[in-house]
Design a protein around this motif. Structure first.
Motif, mmCIF file in Angstrom:
data_model
loop_
_atom_site.group_PDB
_atom_site.id
_atom_site.type_symbol
_atom_site.label_atom_id
_atom_site.label_comp_id
_atom_site.label_asym_id
_atom_site.label_seq_id
_atom_site.Cartn_x
_atom_site.Cartn_y
_atom_site.Cartn_z
ATOM 1 N N UNK A 92 39.986 33.296 62.033
ATOM 2 C CA UNK A 92 40.320 32.971 60.648
ATOM 3 C C UNK A 92 39.016 32.900 59.861
ATOM 4 N N UNK A 93 38.610 34.035 59.281
ATOM 5 C CA UNK A 93 37.288 34.111 58.677
ATOM 6 C C UNK A 93 37.196 33.687 57.229
ATOM 7 N N UNK A 94 38.321 33.670 56.502
ATOM 8 C CA UNK A 94 38.268 33.333 55.081
ATOM 9 C C UNK A 94 39.036 32.063 54.786
ATOM 10 N N UNK A 95 40.136 32.192 53.998
ATOM 11 C CA UNK A 95 41.024 31.061 53.753
ATOM 12 C C UNK A 95 42.448 31.602 53.631
ATOM 13 N N UNK A 96 43.434 30.713 53.524
ATOM 14 C CA UNK A 96 44.827 31.154 53.432
ATOM 15 C C UNK A 96 45.039 31.959 52.147
ATOM 16 N N UNK A 97 45.393 33.233 52.300
ATOM 17 C CA UNK A 97 45.690 34.110 51.163
ATOM 18 C C UNK A 97 47.070 34.713 51.400
ATOM 19 N N UNK A 98 47.991 34.493 50.470
ATOM 20 C CA UNK A 98 49.367 34.956 50.664
ATOM 21 C C UNK A 98 49.584 36.385 50.188
ATOM 22 N N UNK A 99 48.737 36.850 49.277
ATOM 23 C CA UNK A 99 48.974 38.153 48.667
ATOM 24 C C UNK A 99 49.899 38.068 47.468
ATOM 25 N N UNK A 100 50.233 36.840 47.050
ATOM 26 C CA UNK A 100 51.063 36.619 45.864
ATOM 27 C C UNK A 100 50.132 36.230 44.716
ATOM 28 N N UNK A 130 42.729 23.670 39.852
ATOM 29 C CA UNK A 130 42.354 24.367 41.087
ATOM 30 C C UNK A 130 40.879 24.757 41.111
ATOM 31 N N UNK A 131 40.177 24.487 40.011
ATOM 32 C CA UNK A 131 38.766 24.842 39.919
ATOM 33 C C UNK A 131 37.914 23.730 40.516
ATOM 34 N N UNK A 132 37.550 23.894 41.772
ATOM 35 C CA UNK A 132 36.785 22.883 42.501
ATOM 36 C C UNK A 132 35.484 23.509 42.989
ATOM 37 N N UNK A 133 34.331 22.936 42.664
ATOM 38 C CA UNK A 133 33.073 23.492 43.178
ATOM 39 C C UNK A 133 33.090 23.578 44.701
ATOM 40 N N UNK A 134 32.695 24.714 45.219
ATOM 41 C CA UNK A 134 32.700 25.018 46.653
ATOM 42 C C UNK A 134 34.115 25.212 47.200
ATOM 43 N N UNK A 135 35.114 25.256 46.303
ATOM 44 C CA UNK A 135 36.478 25.530 46.730
ATOM 45 C C UNK A 135 36.699 27.022 46.933
ATOM 46 N N UNK A 136 37.865 27.373 47.448
ATOM 47 C CA UNK A 136 38.173 28.773 47.750
ATOM 48 C C UNK A 136 39.023 29.405 46.657
ATOM 49 N N UNK A 137 38.825 30.708 46.459
ATOM 50 C CA UNK A 137 39.639 31.493 45.543
ATOM 51 C C UNK A 137 39.627 32.940 46.026
ATOM 52 N N UNK A 138 40.731 33.643 45.825
ATOM 53 C CA UNK A 138 40.784 35.067 46.163
ATOM 54 C C UNK A 138 40.653 35.877 44.878
ATOM 55 N N UNK A 139 39.642 36.725 44.828
ATOM 56 C CA UNK A 139 39.403 37.613 43.692
ATOM 57 C C UNK A 139 39.551 39.047 44.191
ATOM 58 N N UNK A 140 40.550 39.765 43.670
ATOM 59 C CA UNK A 140 40.846 41.114 44.164
ATOM 60 C C UNK A 140 41.109 41.107 45.670
ATOM 61 N N UNK A 141 41.666 39.984 46.154
ATOM 62 C CA UNK A 141 41.973 39.860 47.572
ATOM 63 C C UNK A 141 40.819 39.404 48.436
ATOM 64 N N UNK A 142 39.655 39.159 47.835
ATOM 65 C CA UNK A 142 38.454 38.770 48.584
ATOM 66 C C UNK A 142 38.331 37.253 48.601
ATOM 67 N N UNK A 143 38.190 36.669 49.767
ATOM 68 C CA UNK A 143 37.984 35.229 49.886
ATOM 69 C C UNK A 143 36.570 34.889 49.422
ATOM 70 N N UNK A 144 36.487 34.122 48.324
ATOM 71 C CA UNK A 144 35.193 33.770 47.751
ATOM 72 C C UNK A 144 35.115 32.269 47.503
ATOM 73 N N UNK A 145 33.889 31.794 47.324
ATOM 74 C CA UNK A 145 33.645 30.379 47.058
ATOM 75 C C UNK A 145 33.334 30.183 45.581
ATOM 76 N N UNK A 146 34.034 29.243 44.963
ATOM 77 C CA UNK A 146 33.793 28.943 43.550
ATOM 78 C C UNK A 146 32.419 28.299 43.396
ATOM 79 N N UNK A 147 31.650 28.807 42.436
ATOM 80 C CA UNK A 147 30.328 28.249 42.158
ATOM 81 C C UNK A 147 30.388 27.304 40.973
ATOM 82 N N UNK A 148 29.730 27.691 39.893
ATOM 83 C CA UNK A 148 29.725 26.864 38.684
ATOM 84 C C UNK A 148 31.035 27.031 37.917
ATOM 85 N N UNK A 149 31.387 25.985 37.150
ATOM 86 C CA UNK A 149 32.659 25.966 36.426
ATOM 87 C C UNK A 149 32.424 25.469 35.001
ATOM 88 N N UNK A 150 33.061 26.128 34.026
ATOM 89 C CA UNK A 150 33.097 25.629 32.653
ATOM 90 C C UNK A 150 34.555 25.356 32.298
#
Length: 200
Positions: A92-100, A130-150
């Motif tokens: 399990x290399x990324x995070x839970x992504x449903x594809x929805x 859902x915007x949490x620093x160092x939290x997970x998000x899928x962008x174009x299906x890619x598991x990424x880590x949220x950095x800075x937030x405004x």
């Protein structure tokens, strides 16, 4: 279920239109692992395979999918991110992504930082929780880590490997991307809302 670890890139061979909702993608060697009825994540959208012709795979695209995701804005020859569904034996290399996909949003800035890139993306008001620093998000299906937030946008830092192996290398300000917010965060928010008696 997916993990947001992109396995390969595909090429758009046919686009859906008003008469035929078929999307065809050349998926290369991934075709050998697919059969009709299986799922494949395309730019983070979970699609059902309807037909396989050598290295080309076809999908029927719903009107809602065309409206709610960037699949309705694809161009012939465009590269797309591909991920096969998770197997129970996989790491399990990324995070839970449903594809929805939750929404499509606009890239507002791209800054090159040496070999990496910092990409800023707008987010809708309902997703602020859902915007949490160092939290997970899928962008174009890619598991990424949220950095800075405004109050209106967030950034992700993209490594050279991810740039070289996904469609993020071609993205520019003004382009739209699919976003899927963290599944666990969405469940937690739903439980909190029900406890508080709110529907937000």
């Amino acid at each position: 279920m997916f993990t947001g670890i992109i396995e390969s890139m595909g090429i758009v061979e046919r686009l859906p239109d008003s008469k035929n909702k078929t999307l065809s993608i050349k998926v290369g060697c991934l075709a050998a692992e697919l059969k009709p009825g299986m799922s494949l994540a395309v730019n983070g959208c979970c699609l059902t395979v309807t037909q396989i012709m050598e290295e080309e795979v076809q999908f029927f695209i719903l009107e809602e999918t065309l409206r709610a995701t960037t699949l309705g804005e694809l161009k012939m020859g465009e590269e797309v991110n591909l991920e096969l569904p998770l197997r129970m034996s996989d790491r399990f290399g990324g995070h839970f992504v449903t594809g929805h996909v939750d929404c499509k949003q606009t890239i507002c800035a791209v800054e090159k930082l040496g070999e990496e890139k910092e990409i800023w993306i707008h987010y809708p008001s309902f997703a602020k929780c859902y915007m949490v620093p160092k939290g997970s998000i899928a962008v174009e299906g890619i598991s990424l880590t949220i950095g800075k937030i405004t109050n209106e946008s967030f950034c992700v830092w993209i490594t050279p490997f991810t740039l070289n192996h996904t469609n993020l290398r071609t993205k520019r300000p003004g382009d739209k991307v699919n976003l899927e917010f963290d599944l666990l965060a969405k469940y937690a928010q739903k439980i909190i809302n029900e406890r508080l008696g709110t529907n937000d």
